[in-house]
Design a protein around this motif. Sequence first.
Motif, PDB file in Angstrom:
ATOM      1  N   PHE A  20     -14.787  13.562  -7.440  1.00 53.06           N
ATOM      2  CA  PHE A  20     -14.800  12.239  -6.840  1.00 53.06           C
ATOM      3  C   PHE A  20     -13.383  11.765  -6.581  1.00 53.06           C
ATOM      4  CE2 PHE A  20     -18.951  12.624  -8.446  1.00 53.06           C
ATOM      5  CZ  PHE A  20     -19.753  11.823  -7.668  1.00 53.06           C
ATOM      6  N   GLY A  21     -13.180  11.062  -5.485  1.00 54.12           N
ATOM      7  CA  GLY A  21     -11.876  10.471  -5.189  1.00 54.12           C
ATOM      8  C   GLY A  21     -11.641   9.281  -6.101  1.00 54.12           C
ATOM      9  N   ASP A  22     -10.420   8.701  -6.006  1.00 53.26           N
ATOM     10  CA  ASP A  22     -10.049   7.600  -6.885  1.00 53.26           C
ATOM     11  C   ASP A  22     -11.002   6.416  -6.752  1.00 53.26           C
ATOM     12  OD1 ASP A  22      -8.023   9.033  -7.843  1.00 53.26           O
ATOM     13  OD2 ASP A  22      -6.478   8.140  -6.549  1.00 53.26           O
ATOM     14  N   ASN A  23     -11.515   6.202  -5.520  1.00 54.90           N
ATOM     15  CA  ASN A  23     -12.415   5.068  -5.354  1.00 54.90           C
ATOM     16  C   ASN A  23     -13.879   5.509  -5.347  1.00 54.90           C
ATOM     17  OD1 ASN A  23     -12.311   6.371  -3.001  1.00 54.90           O
ATOM     18  ND2 ASN A  23     -11.578   4.670  -1.746  1.00 54.90           N
ATOM     19  N   GLY A  24     -14.141   6.675  -5.935  1.00 52.98           N
ATOM     20  CA  GLY A  24     -15.519   7.070  -6.164  1.00 52.98           C
ATOM     21  C   GLY A  24     -16.162   7.869  -5.042  1.00 52.98           C
ATOM     22  N   GLN A  25     -15.464   8.067  -3.897  1.00 51.24           N
ATOM     23  CA  GLN A  25     -16.111   8.807  -2.811  1.00 51.24           C
ATOM     24  C   GLN A  25     -15.982  10.318  -3.068  1.00 51.24           C
ATOM     25  OE1 GLN A  25     -13.038   7.962  -2.652  1.00 51.24           O
ATOM     26  NE2 GLN A  25     -11.938   8.665  -0.855  1.00 51.24           N
ATOM     27  N   HIS A  26     -16.887  11.102  -2.470  1.00 50.07           N
ATOM     28  CA  HIS A  26     -16.862  12.549  -2.638  1.00 50.07           C
ATOM     29  C   HIS A  26     -15.573  13.139  -2.110  1.00 50.07           C
ATOM     30  CE1 HIS A  26     -20.146  14.847  -4.244  1.00 50.07           C
ATOM     31  NE2 HIS A  26     -20.966  13.875  -3.899  1.00 50.07           N
ATOM     32  N   LYS A  27     -15.048  14.137  -2.819  1.00 50.37           N
ATOM     33  CA  LYS A  27     -13.880  14.877  -2.331  1.00 50.37           C
ATOM     34  C   LYS A  27     -14.281  16.326  -2.145  1.00 50.37           C
ATOM     35  CE  LYS A  27      -9.428  13.220  -3.137  1.00 50.37           C
ATOM     36  NZ  LYS A  27      -8.122  13.591  -3.594  1.00 50.37           N
ATOM     37  N   THR A  28     -13.812  16.947  -1.082  1.00 47.21           N
ATOM     38  CA  THR A  28     -14.008  18.378  -0.903  1.00 47.21           C
ATOM     39  C   THR A  28     -12.630  19.001  -0.866  1.00 47.21           C
ATOM     40  OG1 THR A  28     -13.806  18.288   1.473  1.00 47.21           O
ATOM     41  CG2 THR A  28     -16.010  17.918   0.564  1.00 47.21           C
ATOM     42  N   GLU A  29     -12.590  20.350  -0.837  1.00 51.32           N
ATOM     43  CA  GLU A  29     -11.273  20.989  -0.804  1.00 51.32           C
ATOM     44  C   GLU A  29     -10.506  20.561   0.444  1.00 51.32           C
ATOM     45  OE1 GLU A  29      -9.018  25.208  -1.442  1.00 51.32           O
ATOM     46  OE2 GLU A  29     -11.147  25.258  -1.035  1.00 51.32           O
ATOM     47  N   ASP A  30     -11.238  20.290   1.526  1.00 43.60           N
ATOM     48  CA  ASP A  30     -10.577  19.886   2.759  1.00 43.60           C
ATOM     49  C   ASP A  30      -9.818  18.575   2.611  1.00 43.60           C
ATOM     50  OD1 ASP A  30     -10.837  21.949   4.420  1.00 43.60           O
ATOM     51  OD2 ASP A  30     -12.132  20.949   5.880  1.00 43.60           O
ATOM     52  N   ASP A  31     -10.262  17.700   1.684  1.00 47.75           N
ATOM     53  CA  ASP A  31      -9.560  16.434   1.483  1.00 47.75           C
ATOM     54  C   ASP A  31      -8.213  16.646   0.812  1.00 47.75           C
ATOM     55  OD1 ASP A  31     -11.579  14.831   2.573  1.00 47.75           O
ATOM     56  OD2 ASP A  31     -12.721  15.036   0.727  1.00 47.75           O
ATOM     57  N   ASN A  32      -8.043  17.818   0.189  1.00 48.04           N
ATOM     58  CA  ASN A  32      -6.785  18.093  -0.507  1.00 48.04           C
ATOM     59  C   ASN A  32      -5.829  18.886   0.378  1.00 48.04           C
ATOM     60  OD1 ASN A  32      -7.649  16.862  -2.867  1.00 48.04           O
ATOM     61  ND2 ASN A  32      -8.821  18.686  -3.410  1.00 48.04           N
ATOM     62  N   ARG A  33      -6.007  18.785   1.710  1.00 47.11           N
ATOM     63  CA  ARG A  33      -5.182  19.597   2.606  1.00 47.11           C
ATOM     64  C   ARG A  33      -3.704  19.278   2.384  1.00 47.11           C
ATOM     65  NH1 ARG A  33      -8.440  17.375   6.048  1.00 47.11           N
ATOM     66  NH2 ARG A  33      -8.925  19.247   7.227  1.00 47.11           N
ATOM     67  N   SER A  34      -2.882  20.301   2.636  1.00 44.53           N
ATOM     68  CA  SER A  34      -1.466  20.155   2.298  1.00 44.53           C
ATOM     69  C   SER A  34      -0.811  19.101   3.186  1.00 44.53           C
ATOM     70  CB  SER A  34      -0.766  21.495   2.462  1.00 44.53           C
ATOM     71  OG  SER A  34      -1.050  22.026   3.728  1.00 44.53           O
ATOM     72  N   THR A  35       0.223  18.466   2.645  1.00 51.51           N
ATOM     73  CA  THR A  35       0.970  17.459   3.397  1.00 51.51           C
ATOM     74  C   THR A  35       2.252  18.096   3.936  1.00 51.51           C
ATOM     75  OG1 THR A  35       2.178  16.856   1.414  1.00 51.51           O
ATOM     76  CG2 THR A  35       0.169  15.592   1.902  1.00 51.51           C
ATOM     77  N   TYR A  36       2.863  17.401   4.858  1.00 49.79           N
ATOM     78  CA  TYR A  36       4.166  17.843   5.377  1.00 49.79           C
ATOM     79  C   TYR A  36       5.129  18.024   4.207  1.00 49.79           C
ATOM     80  CZ  TYR A  36       8.304  17.938   8.363  1.00 49.79           C
ATOM     81  OH  TYR A  36       9.445  18.318   9.005  1.00 49.79           O
TER      82      TYR A  36
END
Length: 312
Positions: A20-36
Amino acid sequence: MTTNGVKVNGHGNTQNIEYFGDNGQHKTEDDNRSTYESLVQTADFLKRLVPFKPEIGIICGSGMGSLADALRDKIEVPYERIPHFPRSTVKGHAGALVFGYLADVPVVCMKGRFHYYEGYPLWKCSLPVRVMKLLGASHLIATNAAGGLNPNYRVGDVMLVKDHINLMGFAGNNPLQGPNDERFGPRFPPMNQAYDRDLITAAKKVAQEVGLPIHEGVYTCLGGPNFETVSELRMLKMLGADTVGMSTVHEVITARHCDMTVFAFSLITNECITDYDCQENPNHEEVIDVGKMREEVLKNFVQRVVKHIGGK
Ligand SMILES: O=P(O)(O)O[C@H]1O[C@H](CO)[C@@H](O)[C@H]1O
Protein backbone atom coordinates in the motif's frame (compact mmCIF):
# COMPACT_ATOMS: atom_id res chain seq x y z
CA MET A 1 -2.16 -5.83 9.94
CA THR A 2 -0.12 -3.02 8.38
CA THR A 3 3.58 -2.65 9.11
CA ASN A 4 5.84 -0.23 7.26
CA GLY A 5 3.47 -0.03 4.30
CA VAL A 6 3.29 -3.85 4.00
CA LYS A 7 -0.11 -5.32 4.67
CA VAL A 8 -0.18 -8.95 5.76
CA ASN A 9 -3.51 -10.84 5.85
CA GLY A 10 -3.46 -14.29 7.37
CA HIS A 11 -5.73 -16.83 5.58
CA GLY A 12 -5.20 -20.25 7.17
CA ASN A 13 -1.76 -21.45 6.10
CA THR A 14 -1.26 -18.81 3.41
CA GLN A 15 -0.49 -15.14 3.66
CA ASN A 16 -1.45 -12.56 1.05
CA ILE A 17 1.00 -9.70 1.04
CA GLU A 18 -0.29 -6.50 -0.48
CA TYR A 19 1.65 -3.27 -0.89
CA PHE A 20 0.00 0.00 0.00
CA GLY A 21 1.14 3.55 -0.69
CA ASP A 22 1.50 6.12 2.09
CA ASN A 23 -2.10 7.22 1.67
CA GLY A 24 -3.44 3.69 1.50
CA GLN A 25 -3.73 3.25 -2.29
CA HIS A 26 -2.43 0.10 -4.01
CA LYS A 27 1.19 0.15 -5.17
CA THR A 28 2.61 -2.02 -7.92
CA GLU A 29 6.21 -2.39 -9.01
CA ASP A 30 5.46 0.09 -11.78
CA ASP A 31 4.76 2.78 -9.16
CA ASN A 32 8.34 2.41 -7.96
CA ARG A 33 9.79 3.29 -11.37
CA SER A 34 13.21 4.86 -11.21
CA THR A 35 13.58 8.64 -11.03
CA TYR A 36 16.00 10.86 -12.90
CA GLU A 37 17.85 11.37 -9.62
CA SER A 38 18.22 7.63 -8.92
CA LEU A 39 19.66 7.05 -12.39
CA VAL A 40 22.09 9.96 -11.90
CA GLN A 41 23.22 8.09 -8.76
CA THR A 42 23.76 4.96 -10.88
CA ALA A 43 25.70 6.92 -13.51
CA ASP A 44 27.80 8.71 -10.87
CA PHE A 45 28.69 5.36 -9.29
CA LEU A 46 29.91 4.11 -12.68
CA LYS A 47 31.73 7.36 -13.48
CA ARG A 48 33.81 6.88 -10.34
CA LEU A 49 34.94 3.46 -11.62
CA VAL A 50 35.59 4.36 -15.25
CA PRO A 51 38.06 7.06 -16.28
CA PHE A 52 36.54 7.71 -19.73
CA LYS A 53 33.18 8.64 -21.22
CA PRO A 54 31.58 5.98 -23.47
CA GLU A 55 30.40 7.37 -26.81
CA ILE A 56 28.40 4.29 -27.75
CA GLY A 57 26.27 1.87 -25.75
CA ILE A 58 26.13 -1.67 -27.12
CA ILE A 59 23.55 -4.25 -26.04
CA CYS A 60 24.68 -7.83 -26.64
CA GLY A 61 21.91 -10.18 -27.73
CA SER A 62 21.48 -13.82 -26.69
CA GLY A 63 24.70 -15.74 -27.32
CA MET A 64 26.45 -12.56 -28.45
CA GLY A 65 28.10 -11.59 -25.15
CA SER A 66 31.50 -12.24 -26.67
CA LEU A 67 31.14 -8.96 -28.58
CA ALA A 68 32.25 -7.38 -25.31
CA ASP A 69 35.39 -9.55 -25.23
CA ALA A 70 36.82 -7.62 -28.17
CA LEU A 71 37.16 -4.47 -26.06
CA ARG A 72 40.59 -3.08 -25.13
CA ASP A 73 41.35 -1.88 -21.57
CA LYS A 74 38.21 -3.52 -20.23
CA ILE A 75 36.54 -2.58 -16.95
CA GLU A 76 33.81 -5.07 -16.07
CA VAL A 77 31.16 -4.18 -13.49
CA PRO A 78 28.74 -6.97 -12.49
CA TYR A 79 25.10 -5.86 -12.41
CA GLU A 80 24.74 -6.85 -8.76
CA ARG A 81 27.29 -4.18 -7.80
CA ILE A 82 25.45 -1.38 -9.63
CA PRO A 83 22.91 0.62 -7.61
CA HIS A 84 19.29 0.42 -8.90
CA PHE A 85 20.24 -2.13 -11.61
CA PRO A 86 18.22 -5.31 -12.29
CA ARG A 87 19.91 -8.75 -12.37
CA SER A 88 20.33 -11.01 -15.41
CA THR A 89 18.49 -14.31 -15.16
CA VAL A 90 18.73 -15.76 -18.69
CA LYS A 91 21.30 -18.24 -20.00
CA GLY A 92 23.55 -16.50 -22.54
CA HIS A 93 23.23 -13.13 -20.72
CA ALA A 94 26.18 -12.92 -18.32
CA GLY A 95 25.11 -9.83 -16.33
CA ALA A 96 27.82 -7.16 -16.45
CA LEU A 97 28.53 -3.76 -17.92
CA VAL A 98 31.82 -3.86 -19.79
CA PHE A 99 33.57 -0.56 -20.49
CA GLY A 100 36.50 -0.30 -22.87
CA TYR A 101 37.69 0.72 -26.33
CA LEU A 102 36.52 -0.84 -29.55
CA ALA A 103 38.38 0.38 -32.66
CA ASP A 104 39.77 3.09 -30.33
CA VAL A 105 36.26 4.36 -29.60
CA PRO A 106 35.18 4.38 -25.93
CA VAL A 107 32.10 2.18 -25.50
CA VAL A 108 30.04 0.44 -22.85
CA CYS A 109 28.58 -3.02 -23.51
CA MET A 110 25.68 -4.66 -21.77
CA LYS A 111 26.78 -8.27 -21.49
CA GLY A 112 23.27 -9.43 -20.75
CA ARG A 113 20.02 -7.55 -21.28
CA PHE A 114 16.72 -7.62 -19.40
CA HIS A 115 13.54 -9.09 -20.83
CA TYR A 116 9.89 -8.61 -19.96
CA TYR A 117 9.43 -12.37 -19.46
CA GLU A 118 11.98 -12.28 -16.63
CA GLY A 119 9.33 -10.40 -14.68
CA TYR A 120 10.72 -6.90 -15.17
CA PRO A 121 8.40 -4.11 -16.32
CA LEU A 122 9.46 -2.57 -19.62
CA TRP A 123 10.80 0.64 -18.03
CA LYS A 124 13.15 -1.54 -15.96
CA CYS A 125 14.22 -3.63 -18.95
CA SER A 126 15.35 -0.44 -20.66
CA LEU A 127 16.67 1.46 -17.62
CA PRO A 128 20.31 0.78 -18.66
CA VAL A 129 19.76 2.79 -21.85
CA ARG A 130 19.07 5.91 -19.77
CA VAL A 131 22.16 5.17 -17.70
CA MET A 132 24.20 4.98 -20.93
CA LYS A 133 22.82 8.35 -21.93
CA LEU A 134 23.67 9.86 -18.54
CA LEU A 135 27.20 8.44 -18.90
CA GLY A 136 27.52 10.47 -22.10
CA ALA A 137 26.72 7.95 -24.85
CA SER A 138 25.20 9.53 -27.96
CA HIS A 139 24.61 6.25 -29.85
CA LEU A 140 22.98 2.90 -29.10
CA ILE A 141 23.79 -0.32 -30.94
CA ALA A 142 21.15 -2.93 -30.03
CA THR A 143 21.78 -6.49 -31.18
CA ASN A 144 19.37 -9.39 -30.86
CA ALA A 145 18.92 -13.03 -31.70
CA ALA A 146 15.69 -13.47 -33.65
CA GLY A 147 13.57 -15.88 -35.61
CA GLY A 148 13.47 -15.22 -39.35
CA LEU A 149 9.96 -14.78 -40.73
CA ASN A 150 11.05 -13.55 -44.13
CA PRO A 151 11.49 -16.65 -46.36
CA ASN A 152 14.67 -15.17 -47.86
CA TYR A 153 16.49 -15.16 -44.52
CA ARG A 154 18.80 -18.03 -43.54
CA VAL A 155 20.21 -18.99 -40.15
CA GLY A 156 23.39 -16.98 -39.55
CA ASP A 157 22.29 -14.03 -41.74
CA VAL A 158 21.98 -10.55 -40.28
CA MET A 159 19.03 -8.21 -40.71
CA LEU A 160 19.61 -4.52 -40.19
CA VAL A 161 16.52 -3.18 -38.43
CA LYS A 162 14.92 -0.38 -40.47
CA ASP A 163 11.75 -0.27 -38.36
CA HIS A 164 9.87 -2.15 -35.67
CA ILE A 165 6.31 -3.06 -34.75
CA ASN A 166 5.71 -2.38 -31.07
CA LEU A 167 3.14 -5.12 -30.52
CA MET A 168 3.25 -4.82 -26.73
CA GLY A 169 2.56 -1.11 -27.20
CA PHE A 170 -0.65 -2.01 -29.08
CA ALA A 171 -1.82 -3.46 -25.76
CA GLY A 172 -0.82 -0.32 -23.86
CA ASN A 173 2.49 -1.60 -22.50
CA ASN A 174 5.29 0.87 -23.17
CA PRO A 175 8.58 1.69 -21.39
CA LEU A 176 7.64 5.38 -21.40
CA GLN A 177 4.32 4.79 -19.66
CA GLY A 178 3.86 6.79 -16.46
CA PRO A 179 4.94 10.30 -15.51
CA ASN A 180 7.29 11.83 -18.09
CA ASP A 181 10.51 13.53 -16.99
CA GLU A 182 11.40 16.13 -19.63
CA ARG A 183 15.05 15.86 -18.62
CA PHE A 184 15.04 12.56 -20.49
CA GLY A 185 12.79 13.57 -23.35
CA PRO A 186 9.34 14.72 -24.51
CA ARG A 187 5.98 13.22 -23.50
CA PHE A 188 5.15 12.28 -27.12
CA PRO A 189 8.35 11.32 -28.94
CA PRO A 190 8.17 10.59 -32.68
CA MET A 191 9.18 7.07 -33.70
CA ASN A 192 9.02 7.26 -37.52
CA GLN A 193 12.80 7.71 -37.89
CA ALA A 194 13.88 5.49 -35.02
CA TYR A 195 16.68 3.72 -36.91
CA ASP A 196 19.38 5.94 -38.35
CA ARG A 197 19.41 5.73 -42.17
CA ASP A 198 23.07 6.77 -42.57
CA LEU A 199 24.20 4.02 -40.23
CA ILE A 200 22.14 1.45 -42.13
CA THR A 201 23.82 2.52 -45.37
CA ALA A 202 27.28 2.42 -43.79
CA ALA A 203 26.62 -0.96 -42.16
CA LYS A 204 25.56 -2.52 -45.49
CA LYS A 205 28.96 -1.60 -46.89
CA VAL A 206 30.72 -2.94 -43.80
CA ALA A 207 28.77 -6.22 -44.03
CA GLN A 208 29.98 -6.69 -47.60
CA GLU A 209 33.57 -6.06 -46.51
CA VAL A 210 33.41 -8.72 -43.79
CA GLY A 211 31.42 -11.22 -45.89
CA LEU A 212 28.23 -11.14 -43.84
CA PRO A 213 24.94 -11.95 -45.64
CA ILE A 214 22.82 -8.88 -44.96
CA HIS A 215 19.16 -7.89 -45.18
CA GLU A 216 17.16 -4.87 -44.13
CA GLY A 217 13.78 -5.34 -42.50
CA VAL A 218 11.24 -4.97 -39.72
CA TYR A 219 11.65 -6.46 -36.24
CA THR A 220 8.86 -7.20 -33.84
CA CYS A 221 8.95 -8.13 -30.18
CA LEU A 222 6.56 -10.32 -28.23
CA GLY A 223 6.62 -10.69 -24.47
CA GLY A 224 7.80 -14.31 -24.45
CA PRO A 225 9.05 -16.53 -22.94
CA ASN A 226 7.32 -19.11 -25.12
CA PHE A 227 8.19 -19.22 -28.79
CA GLU A 228 5.29 -18.42 -31.10
CA THR A 229 2.52 -20.62 -32.46
CA VAL A 230 2.28 -21.27 -36.18
CA SER A 231 -0.79 -19.08 -36.38
CA GLU A 232 0.87 -16.21 -34.50
CA LEU A 233 3.86 -16.35 -36.85
CA ARG A 234 1.61 -16.32 -39.89
CA MET A 235 -0.13 -13.27 -38.48
CA LEU A 236 3.19 -11.48 -37.79
CA LYS A 237 4.27 -12.16 -41.35
CA MET A 238 1.05 -10.66 -42.68
CA LEU A 239 1.66 -7.60 -40.50
CA GLY A 240 4.97 -7.01 -42.27
CA ALA A 241 7.46 -8.30 -39.69
CA ASP A 242 10.65 -9.91 -41.03
CA THR A 243 12.10 -11.04 -37.69
CA VAL A 244 10.60 -11.79 -34.29
CA GLY A 245 12.21 -11.71 -30.85
CA MET A 246 11.54 -10.75 -27.24
CA SER A 247 13.64 -7.60 -26.81
CA THR A 248 15.05 -4.44 -28.41
CA VAL A 249 11.83 -2.50 -29.16
CA HIS A 250 11.50 -1.02 -25.66
CA GLU A 251 15.23 -0.25 -25.54
CA VAL A 252 15.05 1.59 -28.85
CA ILE A 253 11.99 3.57 -27.77
CA THR A 254 13.81 4.61 -24.60
CA ALA A 255 16.93 5.56 -26.55
CA ARG A 256 15.01 7.65 -29.07
CA HIS A 257 13.09 9.33 -26.26
CA CYS A 258 16.42 10.64 -24.88
CA ASP A 259 17.64 11.52 -28.39
CA MET A 260 20.22 8.78 -28.88
CA THR A 261 21.06 7.72 -32.43
CA VAL A 262 20.08 4.08 -32.89
CA PHE A 263 21.49 1.23 -34.93
CA ALA A 264 20.11 -2.29 -34.44
CA PHE A 265 20.41 -5.68 -36.04
CA SER A 266 18.97 -9.19 -35.70
CA LEU A 267 21.09 -12.29 -36.03
CA ILE A 268 18.81 -14.91 -37.55
CA THR A 269 19.19 -17.85 -35.18
CA ASN A 270 16.27 -19.93 -36.43
CA GLU A 271 13.79 -19.94 -39.27
CA CYS A 272 10.27 -19.41 -37.92
CA ILE A 273 8.04 -22.44 -38.35
CA THR A 274 4.91 -21.50 -40.25
CA ASP A 275 4.01 -24.99 -41.36
CA TYR A 276 1.86 -27.28 -39.19
CA ASP A 277 3.59 -30.38 -40.61
CA CYS A 278 7.07 -29.32 -39.47
CA GLN A 279 8.28 -31.51 -36.61
CA GLU A 280 11.12 -29.23 -35.47
CA ASN A 281 11.01 -27.01 -32.39
CA PRO A 282 12.79 -23.71 -31.85
CA ASN A 283 14.91 -23.72 -28.70
CA HIS A 284 17.18 -21.40 -26.76
CA GLU A 285 20.25 -23.70 -27.02
CA GLU A 286 20.13 -23.43 -30.80
CA VAL A 287 19.78 -19.64 -30.48
CA ILE A 288 22.92 -19.41 -28.35
CA ASP A 289 24.85 -21.82 -30.59
CA VAL A 290 24.20 -19.68 -33.66
CA GLY A 291 25.46 -16.61 -31.75
CA LYS A 292 28.66 -18.51 -30.96
CA MET A 293 28.95 -19.75 -34.55
CA ARG A 294 28.85 -16.16 -35.88
CA GLU A 295 30.97 -14.73 -33.06
CA GLU A 296 34.07 -13.76 -35.06
CA VAL A 297 32.34 -12.24 -38.06
CA LEU A 298 29.95 -10.28 -35.80
CA LYS A 299 32.83 -8.92 -33.73
CA ASN A 300 34.47 -7.73 -36.92
CA PHE A 301 31.20 -6.24 -38.18
CA VAL A 302 30.38 -4.39 -34.96
CA GLN A 303 33.94 -3.14 -34.60
CA ARG A 304 33.82 -1.57 -38.06
CA VAL A 305 30.40 0.00 -37.47
CA VAL A 306 31.75 1.45 -34.21
CA LYS A 307 34.79 2.80 -36.06
CA HIS A 308 32.48 4.45 -38.58
CA ILE A 309 30.45 6.11 -35.79
CA GLY A 310 33.60 7.18 -33.92
CA GLY A 311 35.09 8.72 -37.04
CA LYS A 312 32.04 10.88 -37.82
O1 LIG B 1 16.61 -10.68 -27.86
P1 LIG B 1 17.73 -11.45 -27.27
O2 LIG B 1 18.10 -11.00 -25.92
O3 LIG B 1 18.92 -11.48 -28.20
O4 LIG B 1 17.26 -12.97 -27.09
C1 LIG B 1 16.33 -13.70 -27.87
O5 LIG B 1 16.63 -15.04 -27.63
C2 LIG B 1 15.83 -15.53 -26.52
C3 LIG B 1 15.07 -16.76 -26.98
O6 LIG B 1 15.95 -17.77 -27.37
C4 LIG B 1 14.87 -14.41 -26.15
O7 LIG B 1 15.35 -13.73 -25.03
C5 LIG B 1 14.91 -13.55 -27.38
O8 LIG B 1 14.59 -12.20 -27.11
